[in-house]
Design a protein around this motif. Structure first.
Motif, PDB file in Angstrom:
ATOM      1  N   ARG B   5      -7.562  25.917  -2.202  1.00 41.44           N
ATOM      2  CA  ARG B   5      -8.532  26.404  -1.222  1.00 41.44           C
ATOM      3  C   ARG B   5      -8.086  25.882   0.133  1.00 41.44           C
ATOM      4  O   ARG B   5      -7.825  24.694   0.292  1.00 41.44           O
ATOM      5  N   PRO B   6      -7.975  26.765   1.111  1.00 46.95           N
ATOM      6  CA  PRO B   6      -7.519  26.283   2.412  1.00 46.95           C
ATOM      7  C   PRO B   6      -8.492  25.264   2.990  1.00 46.95           C
ATOM      8  O   PRO B   6      -9.701  25.398   2.837  1.00 46.95           O
ATOM      9  N   ARG B  22      -6.451  22.333  -7.948  1.00 44.23           N
ATOM     10  CA  ARG B  22      -5.167  22.579  -8.594  1.00 44.23           C
ATOM     11  C   ARG B  22      -5.303  22.376 -10.085  1.00 44.23           C
ATOM     12  O   ARG B  22      -6.090  21.564 -10.553  1.00 44.23           O
ATOM     13  N   VAL B  30       2.367  17.025  -8.166  1.00 47.14           N
ATOM     14  CA  VAL B  30       2.176  16.561  -6.786  1.00 47.14           C
ATOM     15  C   VAL B  30       2.047  15.042  -6.746  1.00 47.14           C
ATOM     16  O   VAL B  30       2.604  14.383  -5.867  1.00 47.14           O
ATOM     17  N   GLN B  48       3.684  27.567  -5.573  1.00 48.88           N
ATOM     18  CA  GLN B  48       2.932  26.747  -4.612  1.00 48.88           C
ATOM     19  C   GLN B  48       3.389  25.300  -4.649  1.00 48.88           C
ATOM     20  O   GLN B  48       3.494  24.651  -3.602  1.00 48.88           O
ATOM     21  N   ARG B  50       6.315  24.361  -5.578  1.00 50.46           N
ATOM     22  CA  ARG B  50       7.664  24.352  -5.005  1.00 50.46           C
ATOM     23  C   ARG B  50       7.564  24.321  -3.473  1.00 50.46           C
ATOM     24  O   ARG B  50       8.289  23.595  -2.797  1.00 50.46           O
ATOM     25  N   ALA B  51       6.643  25.118  -2.940  1.00 47.85           N
ATOM     26  CA  ALA B  51       6.455  25.149  -1.485  1.00 47.85           C
ATOM     27  C   ALA B  51       5.968  23.803  -0.976  1.00 47.85           C
ATOM     28  O   ALA B  51       6.385  23.328   0.085  1.00 47.85           O
ATOM     29  N   HIS B  52       5.072  23.164  -1.753  1.00 45.43           N
ATOM     30  CA  HIS B  52       4.557  21.868  -1.325  1.00 45.43           C
ATOM     31  C   HIS B  52       5.672  20.824  -1.318  1.00 45.43           C
ATOM     32  O   HIS B  52       5.786  20.021  -0.376  1.00 45.43           O
ATOM     33  N   ALA B  53       6.496  20.845  -2.350  1.00 42.27           N
ATOM     34  CA  ALA B  53       7.609  19.891  -2.417  1.00 42.27           C
ATOM     35  C   ALA B  53       8.550  20.106  -1.234  1.00 42.27           C
ATOM     36  O   ALA B  53       9.040  19.153  -0.617  1.00 42.27           O
ATOM     37  N   SER B  54       8.784  21.356  -0.935  1.00 43.00           N
ATOM     38  CA  SER B  54       9.657  21.667   0.195  1.00 43.00           C
ATOM     39  C   SER B  54       9.031  21.196   1.505  1.00 43.00           C
ATOM     40  O   SER B  54       9.715  20.642   2.388  1.00 43.00           O
ATOM     41  N   PHE B  55       7.715  21.382   1.624  1.00 45.15           N
ATOM     42  CA  PHE B  55       7.011  20.927   2.829  1.00 45.15           C
ATOM     43  C   PHE B  55       7.148  19.410   2.982  1.00 45.15           C
ATOM     44  O   PHE B  55       7.431  18.899   4.058  1.00 45.15           O
ATOM     45  N   ARG B  56       6.976  18.707   1.874  1.00 46.13           N
ATOM     46  CA  ARG B  56       7.047  17.227   1.940  1.00 46.13           C
ATOM     47  C   ARG B  56       8.412  16.767   2.402  1.00 46.13           C
ATOM     48  O   ARG B  56       8.550  15.860   3.227  1.00 46.13           O
TER      49      ARG B  56
END
Lengths: 207, 215
Positions: B5-6, B22, B30, B48, B50-56
């Motif tokens: 949820r944003p 989640r 995470v 999602q 994968r995107a979070h890991a990339s963001f970190r």
């Protein structure tokens, strides 16, 4: 097995006796040794340099007031950073509850010092840093504090647990929440930023 | 499938509100991202995460970058003013303050706080006073105490009795007043007539009488 000695043990011992001759010199050295690290953590939590400087003074004053209670059961730095985090969070809460405006000189992250290899990389990191600091300002003080300790002091889960007085499980979940919240804020507020990095396999860990 | 949820700027983690939701596998992934030994398989199947890991990974350099130190931090005046603060605090301590400060001393994080606190409490002068047994009172003192308690009870009982008398008197007066008002109404013998429901005038009292055998 060689026991690791606290590198600050001698200085701390000298600082316990204000009446002794070596006290002032020990105090100066301890202050110089930790002031930048204390300032960096405080800055991350309170969000501006004026308040961060206040927190530096408050933290050291409180530290010396309570020094007789430090028994050496942990590293001195662990104990110091717990004091800094608590002072920073208290300071932030007082400002928020009094609804005081941010000091005018709050430089956000414009003066970031980073060691990116090229000028373009440094410029990109600086812009990302500005936005990240603005994003962090939207997180709660506790989440800011754990991110500050994790990244600025490179603390492991165990070190974070000892510093913050939390269980390992709580540290992991709080750190996860902090990262997710930061990602959400950055993606919502600064969608143009390219905050993506390396593939998951190459992400380092703290163990 | 996991979803997030944003978190809007007014939210709790980013200012006050909802937590991201989640699935358990995503939460575990995470939470373990800082653990170099944890498996990374989940990222291959969850975009999602994968995107979070990339963001970190992307945000880490910015989070590691230290703020520049302001000149005041490195100045002699900050050192001296901090030192003055420490000295002032030390000089302002009174004997009581010293006792209390000693009792409330911060214990370093790794030690069990409970035992430390109880040991330190037992050491203080305040604890000594609490432990001491007070000397016994004389019989004359106890007699005085008993007499004052009895006197207080008598006063309270009299006050209650007085209050009950007032309430009783008020009730009697109210009853008399109501009775008088009823007595003053002229007695009227009622005139009872039987009529159809359809022809009852509007200014009389009436009762409906059922016609026919009871059921």
């Amino acid at each position: 097995m060689e026991l690791l000695r606290d590198p600050d043990a001698d200085l701390v011992a000298a600082c316990r006796h204000p009446e002794a001759d070596g006290f002032e010199r020990a105090f100066e050295e301890l202050f110089a040794r930790y002031r930048e690290r204390v300032y960096a953590i405080a800055f991350r939590v309170v969000g501006n340099s004026v308040d961060a400087l206040d927190v530096v003074q408050e933290s050291f004053a409180l530290l010396f007031r309570k020094l007789h209670g430090f028994r050496g059961g942990s590293l001195f730095s662990t104990w110091l950073f717990r004091i800094v985090v608590n002072c920073s969070i208290d300071h932030r809460r007082k400002r928020d509850s009094a609804r005081l405006p941010e000091p005018p000189d709050a430089p956000v992250m414009g003066d970031l010092v980073d060691d990116a290899p090229t000028p373009d990389d440094r410029a990109e990191t600086r812009e990302l840093g500005d936005q990240v600091q603005q994003a962090m300002a939207l997180l709660s003080p506790k989440l800011r504090a754990i991110l500050a300790l994790r990244y600025l002091e490179d603390m492991s889960y165990e070190e974070l647990a000892a510093t913050l007085g939390l269980s390992l499980g709580t540290v992991k979940s709080r750190l996860a929440r902090a990262h997710l919240a930061l990602e959400s804020v950055v993606r919502n507020r600064f969608p143009h930023l390219n905050a993506s990095g390396a593939a998951p396999d190459s992400i380092g860990g703290v163990g | 499938m996991s979803h997030v949820r944003p978190v809007s700027p007014g939210d709790d983690e980013a200012g006050g509100g909802l937590r991201p939701v989640r699935a358990a596998a995503c939460r575990d992934f995470v939470s373990s991202l800082d653990d170099a030994t944890a498996p990374r398989d989940h990222a291959a199947t969850c975009p999602q995460c994968r995107a979070h890991a990339s963001f970190r990974a992307g945000i880490a350099p910015a989070l590691r970058a230290r703020p520049a130190m302001p000149p005041q931090l490195l100045s002699r005046s900050l050192l001296e003013s901090t030192y003055e603060r420490i000295v002032d605090a030390a000089e302002a301590v009174s004997p009581l303050g010293a006792m209390l400060a000693d009792r409330d001393a911060v214990v370093s994080p790794a030690e069990p706080l409970g035992e430390q606190m109880s040991e330190r409490l037992l050491e203080t002068a305040i604890a000594d006073r609490l432990r001491s047994v007070p000397r016994p009172l004389s019989p004359a003192t106890w007699n005085e105490v008993r007499a004052s308690v009895v006197a207080r009870l008598v006063v309270q009982r009299m006050a209650r009795t007085r209050w009950a008398l007032w309430v009783g008197a008020a009730a009697v007066v109210a009853t008399a007043a109501i009775g008088l008002s009823i007595a003053e109404r002229p007695t009227k013998r009622p005139n009872i007539v039987f009529a159809d429901l359809s022809s009852i005038p509007g200014d009389v009292d009436y009762f409906v009488v059922r016609h026919g055998a009871p059921r």
